[in-house]
Design a protein around this motif. Structure first.
Motif, PDB file in Angstrom:
ATOM      1  N   ALA A  63       0.826  -1.213   0.000  1.00 53.30           N
ATOM      2  CA  ALA A  63       0.000   0.000   0.000  1.00 53.30           C
ATOM      3  C   ALA A  63       0.859   1.261   0.000  1.00 53.30           C
ATOM      4  O   ALA A  63       0.507   2.267  -0.622  1.00 53.30           O
ATOM      5  CB  ALA A  63      -0.934  -0.004   1.213  1.00 53.30           C
ATOM      6  N   ARG A  64       2.016   1.189   0.691  1.00 54.06           N
ATOM      7  CA  ARG A  64       2.913   2.357   0.777  1.00 54.06           C
ATOM      8  C   ARG A  64       3.825   2.494  -0.434  1.00 54.06           C
ATOM      9  O   ARG A  64       4.578   3.459  -0.534  1.00 54.06           O
ATOM     10  CB  ARG A  64       3.779   2.252   2.040  1.00 54.06           C
ATOM     11  CG  ARG A  64       3.048   2.461   3.343  1.00 54.06           C
ATOM     12  CD  ARG A  64       4.026   2.597   4.488  1.00 54.06           C
ATOM     13  NE  ARG A  64       4.813   1.380   4.699  1.00 54.06           N
ATOM     14  CZ  ARG A  64       4.496   0.420   5.574  1.00 54.06           C
ATOM     15  NH1 ARG A  64       3.401   0.520   6.312  1.00 54.06           N
ATOM     16  NH2 ARG A  64       5.280  -0.634   5.713  1.00 54.06           N
ATOM     17  N   GLN A  68      -1.172   7.254  -1.959  1.00 53.77           N
ATOM     18  CA  GLN A  68      -2.230   6.881  -1.022  1.00 53.77           C
ATOM     19  C   GLN A  68      -3.247   8.021  -0.998  1.00 53.77           C
ATOM     20  O   GLN A  68      -2.891   9.161  -0.735  1.00 53.77           O
ATOM     21  CB  GLN A  68      -1.670   6.620   0.376  1.00 53.77           C
ATOM     22  CG  GLN A  68      -0.729   5.422   0.427  1.00 53.77           C
ATOM     23  CD  GLN A  68      -0.292   5.092   1.837  1.00 53.77           C
ATOM     24  OE1 GLN A  68      -1.062   4.600   2.642  1.00 53.77           O
ATOM     25  NE2 GLN A  68       0.960   5.372   2.143  1.00 53.77           N
ATOM     26  N   LEU A 157      -1.255   3.669  -7.738  1.00 57.23           N
ATOM     27  CA  LEU A 157      -1.880   3.120  -6.540  1.00 57.23           C
ATOM     28  C   LEU A 157      -1.356   1.692  -6.358  1.00 57.23           C
ATOM     29  O   LEU A 157      -1.596   0.821  -7.192  1.00 57.23           O
ATOM     30  CB  LEU A 157      -3.400   3.124  -6.692  1.00 57.23           C
ATOM     31  CG  LEU A 157      -4.221   3.049  -5.408  1.00 57.23           C
ATOM     32  CD1 LEU A 157      -4.124   4.363  -4.644  1.00 57.23           C
ATOM     33  CD2 LEU A 157      -5.675   2.744  -5.724  1.00 57.23           C
ATOM     34  N   ALA A 190      -4.837   1.725   0.222  1.00 58.07           N
ATOM     35  CA  ALA A 190      -4.259   2.887  -0.460  1.00 58.07           C
ATOM     36  C   ALA A 190      -5.340   3.816  -1.001  1.00 58.07           C
ATOM     37  O   ALA A 190      -5.114   5.018  -1.148  1.00 58.07           O
ATOM     38  CB  ALA A 190      -3.347   2.429  -1.595  1.00 58.07           C
ATOM     39  N   GLY A 192      -7.938   4.755   0.503  1.00 54.88           N
ATOM     40  CA  GLY A 192      -8.272   5.742   1.525  1.00 54.88           C
ATOM     41  C   GLY A 192      -9.582   5.611   2.266  1.00 54.88           C
ATOM     42  O   GLY A 192      -9.913   6.472   3.077  1.00 54.88           O
TER      43      GLY A 192
END
Length: 438
Positions: A63-64, A68, A157, A190, A192
């Motif tokens: 995800a990082r 994000q 993403l 990611a 949100g």
């Protein structure tokens, strides 16, 4: 830290540290870890497995690895939904407007399809003029104003997932529950959202073919979501026959519009209400399932959900008149009826085979470079439990140019399995996994 040591450690069945997983993901995303070492790691992890903590760390590292989304400027609890995919799955087209009409902000990033039919984005692009890309500022403003926006997911993403999936695909490491869970949840995290509702498909038309694997995947994803502070619920749902009647991009949009009118196929409508109920509960809009269901049924019957879909289309540059006149959507040049050569009750419809038929007609992509024909596809006339007479139409093929239509029709015919005794269709909802029931 060296990648070879991480591979050796995992090959021995030892648990990796968070730092070691981060080293691998960031290094592979940047091109510092070569494919051959990443492939060796994937195979070691495939056979030795990952612990829940390792799976969570893998998810968050993925995800990082890229952008994000920050949805904090949008008031309210943002709830996202994800399906593991199936034949005829046009749920987002209905569920997004339905829950947005109930007051839940839906900031949806969707992908394109590779396989049977297009993804949500391809289906929306069958609406003339509909724009699936916009900058972040306009995306957030539209969600604040309309409560709903659906855009194409960017390559920024969770880019680690994109790279890893391509490698898993060619190294026979796709069917690993930790890898599948990390792939899905890294993109959802990611994106949100504050809360996530998962639709885990199981059956002949799904990636998960048996209930044991489906529930295992559902538990793993709920565990990941919960561990990173996202309220997460997973529904395990049936995909032993296509969802609804329509398979094909514009055809599925038409069926979605009919469902938003308060009609539509019973299985499709019921699944949308089940998923919507969980979304309303997670958003704090309904205190229990009965209140949520009543609210959603009211929005389907009073036109609120349909009007929200029209509002979405207009906001993203599409032709809103398709809501009142679905014939404005792309169509096929001819319709070829498929006739049953036997009689009996429909015991099952082999969903994957129906999906292959739709792809052969041009509704899906065999490769990433394939061009989709938005107007073609399949419309089933009979579902599980229905009685079929010999010589009766079981499906219509919506066709443009296809010289092998007889062969395609025969493949569709063979997807139907009939028997003499009456059949009761399965319930669409097979079970639910929450953080309390992991």
């Amino acid at each position: 830290m060296r990648m070879v040591d991480i591979i050796l450690k995992k090959r021995r069945g030892l648990e990796l540290t968070s730092e070691e997983i981060e080293f691998f993901i960031q290094g592979y995303t940047k091109g510092e870890v070569p494919d051959y070492q990443a492939a060796a790691f994937l195979m070691a992890a495939f056979f030795q497995g990952l612990t829940p903590r390792e799976t969570g760390d893998l998810t968050m590292s993925m995800a990082r690895s890229g952008d994000q989304a920050d949805l904090s400027s949008i008031p309210g609890i943002k709830v996202d939904k994800h399906s593991t995919g199936g034949v005829g799955d046009k749920v987002t087209l209905i569920l997004g407007p339905l829950v947005a009409a109930a007051g839940i902000p839906v900031a949806k990033m969707s992908g394109r399809g590779l396989g049977h039919t297009g993804g949500t984005i391809d289906k929306l692009e069958s609406i003339p003029g509909f724009q699936v890309t916009m900058d972040n500022q306009n995306f957030l403003q539209q969600v604040k104003r309309v409560k709903l926006a659906v855009v194409a997911q960017t390559g920024h993403l969770a880019p680690a997932d994109k790279k890893l999936y391509a490698l898993r695909d060619v190294t026979a490491t796709v069917d690993s529950i930790p890898f599948i869970a990390a792939s899905v949840m890294s993109k959802k995290i990611a994106a949100g959202a504050d809360a996530i509702v998962l639709d885990v498909k199981v059956g002949s038309g799904a990636f998960m073919k048996n209930s044991e694997d489906a529930f295992s995947l559902a538990r793993t994803m709920v565990e990941i979501g919960t561990s990173v502070g996202r309220q997460t619920v997973a529904l395990v749902t049936d995909m032993d026959q296509p969802l609804g009647f329509a398979i094909g991009n514009a055809l599925e949009v038409k069926e979605a519009i009919e469902t938003l009118r308060g009609n539509g196929p019973a299985d499709l409508r019921e699944l949308c209400i089940y998923l919507g109920t969980e979304m309303l509960k997670l958003a704090g809009i309904a205190e229990d399932e009965l209140v949520a269901r009543r609210k959603l049924e009211e929005l389907l019957s009073n036109g609120g959900a349909l009007n929200k879909f029209k509002e979405l289309i207009e906001a993203q540059g599409g032709d809103p008149e398709v809501v009142e006149n679905p014939d404005r959507l792309p169509g096929a040049s001819s319709v070829y009826p498929v006739i049953s050569d036997i009689e009996g009750y429909v015991r099952e419809i082999q969903s994957e085979q129906v999906g292959v038929v739709a792809m052969w007609l041009g509704a899906g992509r065999a490769t990433k470079e394939s061009v989709i024909d938005l107007g073609v596809g399949v419309v089933l006339k009979k579902k599980v439990g229905d009685y079929v007479k010999k010589g009766e139409v079981i499906a219509d093929l919506h066709v443009n140019e296809n010289k092998e239509i007889a062969k395609v029709a025969d493949l569709l015919r063979k997807a139907y399995v009939l028997q003499r005794e009456p059949v009761v269709a399965k319930e669409i909802l097979l079970g639910k996994v929450t953080k309390e029931s992991i």
